[in-house]
Write a protein that holds these residues in place. Sequence first.
Motif, PDB file in Angstrom:
ATOM      1  N   VAL A   1       0.833  -1.210   0.000  1.00 52.61           N
ATOM      2  CA  VAL A   1       0.000   0.000   0.000  1.00 52.61           C
ATOM      3  C   VAL A   1       0.864   1.255   0.000  1.00 52.61           C
ATOM      4  CG1 VAL A   1      -1.981  -1.085   1.152  1.00 52.61           C
ATOM      5  CG2 VAL A   1      -0.162  -0.005   2.519  1.00 52.61           C
ATOM      6  N   GLN A   2       0.180   2.381  -0.258  1.00 53.74           N
ATOM      7  CA  GLN A   2       0.906   3.651  -0.318  1.00 53.74           C
ATOM      8  C   GLN A   2       1.334   4.162   1.057  1.00 53.74           C
ATOM      9  OE1 GLN A   2      -1.289   6.757  -2.314  1.00 53.74           O
ATOM     10  NE2 GLN A   2       0.119   8.366  -1.648  1.00 53.74           N
ATOM     11  N   ASP A   3       0.366   4.228   1.978  1.00 54.07           N
ATOM     12  CA  ASP A   3       0.744   4.761   3.292  1.00 54.07           C
ATOM     13  C   ASP A   3      -0.078   4.177   4.435  1.00 54.07           C
ATOM     14  OD1 ASP A   3      -1.639   6.226   3.538  1.00 54.07           O
ATOM     15  OD2 ASP A   3      -0.757   8.044   2.706  1.00 54.07           O
ATOM     16  N   ALA A   4       0.202   4.675   5.626  1.00 50.29           N
ATOM     17  CA  ALA A   4      -0.392   4.137   6.849  1.00 50.29           C
ATOM     18  C   ALA A   4      -1.918   4.223   6.847  1.00 50.29           C
ATOM     19  CB  ALA A   4       0.170   4.871   8.068  1.00 50.29           C
ATOM     20  N   ARG A   5      -2.452   5.216   6.140  1.00 48.87           N
ATOM     21  CA  ARG A   5      -3.912   5.338   6.105  1.00 48.87           C
ATOM     22  C   ARG A   5      -4.538   4.178   5.347  1.00 48.87           C
ATOM     23  NH1 ARG A   5      -5.994  10.489   3.797  1.00 48.87           N
ATOM     24  NH2 ARG A   5      -4.419  10.134   2.215  1.00 48.87           N
ATOM     25  N   ASP A   6      -3.821   3.662   4.348  1.00 50.76           N
ATOM     26  CA  ASP A   6      -4.331   2.520   3.602  1.00 50.76           C
ATOM     27  C   ASP A   6      -4.328   1.259   4.463  1.00 50.76           C
ATOM     28  OD1 ASP A   6      -4.632   4.080   1.279  1.00 50.76           O
ATOM     29  OD2 ASP A   6      -2.507   3.831   0.817  1.00 50.76           O
ATOM     30  N   VAL A   7      -3.306   1.125   5.304  1.00 51.22           N
ATOM     31  CA  VAL A   7      -3.275  -0.015   6.227  1.00 51.22           C
ATOM     32  C   VAL A   7      -4.503   0.055   7.124  1.00 51.22           C
ATOM     33  CG1 VAL A   7      -2.059  -1.105   8.154  1.00 51.22           C
ATOM     34  CG2 VAL A   7      -0.753  -0.183   6.221  1.00 51.22           C
ATOM     35  N   MET A   8      -4.795   1.262   7.644  1.00 55.85           N
ATOM     36  CA  MET A   8      -5.969   1.423   8.496  1.00 55.85           C
ATOM     37  C   MET A   8      -7.242   1.045   7.751  1.00 55.85           C
ATOM     38  SD  MET A   8      -5.446   4.835  10.728  1.00 55.85           S
ATOM     39  CE  MET A   8      -7.186   4.935  11.121  1.00 55.85           C
ATOM     40  N   ALA A   9      -7.362   1.484   6.491  1.00 56.16           N
ATOM     41  CA  ALA A   9      -8.561   1.177   5.692  1.00 56.16           C
ATOM     42  C   ALA A   9      -8.709  -0.332   5.532  1.00 56.16           C
ATOM     43  CB  ALA A   9      -8.478   1.865   4.330  1.00 56.16           C
ATOM     44  N   MET A  10      -7.615  -1.005   5.224  1.00 57.07           N
ATOM     45  CA  MET A  10      -7.659  -2.456   5.036  1.00 57.07           C
ATOM     46  C   MET A  10      -7.981  -3.167   6.357  1.00 57.07           C
ATOM     47  SD  MET A  10      -6.960  -3.306   1.815  1.00 57.07           S
ATOM     48  CE  MET A  10      -6.320  -4.979   1.900  1.00 57.07           C
ATOM     49  N   GLU A  11      -7.402  -2.706   7.437  1.00 50.78           N
ATOM     50  CA  GLU A  11      -7.624  -3.342   8.737  1.00 50.78           C
ATOM     51  C   GLU A  11      -9.066  -3.193   9.204  1.00 50.78           C
ATOM     52  OE1 GLU A  11      -5.186  -5.194  10.891  1.00 50.78           O
ATOM     53  OE2 GLU A  11      -4.808  -5.395   8.751  1.00 50.78           O
ATOM     54  N   ARG A  12      -9.671  -2.077   8.845  1.00 50.26           N
ATOM     55  CA  ARG A  12     -11.058  -1.819   9.218  1.00 50.26           C
ATOM     56  C   ARG A  12     -11.965  -2.903   8.626  1.00 50.26           C
ATOM     57  NH1 ARG A  12     -10.882   3.931   8.109  1.00 50.26           N
ATOM     58  NH2 ARG A  12     -11.631   3.416   6.048  1.00 50.26           N
ATOM     59  N   VAL A  13     -11.600  -3.363   7.443  1.00 48.02           N
ATOM     60  CA  VAL A  13     -12.393  -4.351   6.721  1.00 48.02           C
ATOM     61  C   VAL A  13     -12.382  -5.709   7.409  1.00 48.02           C
ATOM     62  CG1 VAL A  13     -12.525  -5.617   4.532  1.00 48.02           C
ATOM     63  CG2 VAL A  13     -12.030  -3.168   4.525  1.00 48.02           C
ATOM     64  N   ARG A  14     -11.290  -6.029   8.079  1.00 52.05           N
ATOM     65  CA  ARG A  14     -11.131  -7.328   8.764  1.00 52.05           C
ATOM     66  C   ARG A  14     -11.276  -8.510   7.812  1.00 52.05           C
ATOM     67  NH1 ARG A  14     -11.622  -6.037  14.294  1.00 52.05           N
ATOM     68  NH2 ARG A  14     -12.595  -4.015  14.557  1.00 52.05           N
TER      69      ARG A  14
ATOM     70  N   LEU B   1       0.111  12.740   9.001  1.00 49.95           N
ATOM     71  CA  LEU B   1       1.075  11.832   8.376  1.00 49.95           C
ATOM     72  C   LEU B   1       2.181  12.602   7.658  1.00 49.95           C
ATOM     73  CD1 LEU B   1      -1.122   8.915   6.979  1.00 49.95           C
ATOM     74  CD2 LEU B   1       0.515   8.839   8.862  1.00 49.95           C
ATOM     75  N   SER B   2       1.823  13.721   7.042  1.00 45.01           N
ATOM     76  CA  SER B   2       2.850  14.492   6.328  1.00 45.01           C
ATOM     77  C   SER B   2       3.843  15.082   7.327  1.00 45.01           C
ATOM     78  CB  SER B   2       2.219  15.599   5.482  1.00 45.01           C
ATOM     79  OG  SER B   2       1.920  16.711   6.287  1.00 45.01           O
ATOM     80  N   LEU B   3       3.362  15.371   8.524  1.00 42.28           N
ATOM     81  CA  LEU B   3       4.263  15.906   9.543  1.00 42.28           C
ATOM     82  C   LEU B   3       5.290  14.877   9.985  1.00 42.28           C
ATOM     83  CD1 LEU B   3       2.381  18.446  11.607  1.00 42.28           C
ATOM     84  CD2 LEU B   3       4.826  18.149  11.734  1.00 42.28           C
TER      85      LEU B   3
END
Lengths: 201, 201
Positions: free
Chosen positions: A86-99, B31-33
């Motif tokens: 993934v691109q960044d940490a927010r994408d990990v969060m999005a994927m993890e939310r899905v379970r 995240l950018s920070l």
Amino acid sequence: MAEFIPPLETLVEQFHRLPGVGRKTAERYALSLLKLSEEEAAQFADAILGAKRDIRDCRICHNISVDDVCPICASPDRDVRTLCVVQDARDVMAMERVRAFDGVYHVLGGLLNPRKQQAAEQIRIPELLARVAEGEVEEVILATNPTFEGDTTAIYIANQLSKFPDVRVTRLAYWITVGGDLVYADEVTLTRALQGRNKLN
Amino acid sequence: MAEFIPPLETLVEQFHRLPGVGRKTAERYALSLLKLSEEEAAQFADAILGAKRDIRDCRICHNISVDDVCPICASPDRDVRTLCVVQDARDVMAMERVRAFDGVYHVLGGLLNPRKQQAAEQIRIPELLARVAEGEVEEVILATNPTFEGDTTAIYIANQLSKFPDVRVTRLAYWITVGGDLVYADEVTLTRALQGRNKLN
């Protein structure tokens, strides 16, 4: 463009550096900060210093982490044979939310962008190849966004991975709107996109 | 909505408090920070603390100032008989850029907003009335934005000023787009709006 008095101008310039923040917006943010109490302003400054001090990249997947290795990489319940890029940490969060995903991640920290001369070395593609070379990974899921940069990056990585013929390379089936962002996809959509992923090699 | 790990979550919450910044945007800023160097992050934090420490309200007009009295109020070249009432420091900058106004200002720090229960006392209307009561002011130009809140505030102030029959109360002639923002008006437009101001009383 006129400038504010120095201490405020300095603050405007800092806000102006945030992604997508123009001069007028930076002015609005800076002025709103002046309305905070001394204590609140100190809390804001501490939050910046604290986040920078206490957060590092997970040594393995480069997701944000308080520890040397993040909880996902440290978990015995995660399947290290399936690697989601993934691109960044927010994408990990999005994927993890899905379970719906029990593999592990590789966070690039950016996307290839020929216009900005963002090179493969700057976005942890060498680190990804090194992980795959260790031999445990059986499938790499390319979950970069379905945008120009996201697609370019996925194709580039798929090419690089062709030197590992035993590794399956897949891309999320984009039930996600083309041009969209993983972070904004709802959970049903993301689950489907994951289930219906396409083989690239 | 899933949360980030604590030090990052704290930072996201701080950004989320800025005007018009939603959760996703706050995440992007936070995240950018993290991508800044230690030194750059420290500069950002210092800019917040420095602005809060070194900037105060001008004792007379309530514009942002490093000194107790701002350069405009301190200048012998400004005409204290003409008082221009604006929403915030950005409006003062917009007016000063035009160089068509040689009076002084009164910065409200907000607008009347019945929906948010923003009361007259919260936006320095009592301070304005006290200044006018001193007897030097001959004209009050109401230069709040031509929006619902800006108009409401102007009408309210015009009413309050009716107890000073010798004071002329005017409103900028809105060559500025109705619903627009003083800060975004070009200089020719703002000069015209100033020259063609209308008498309210």
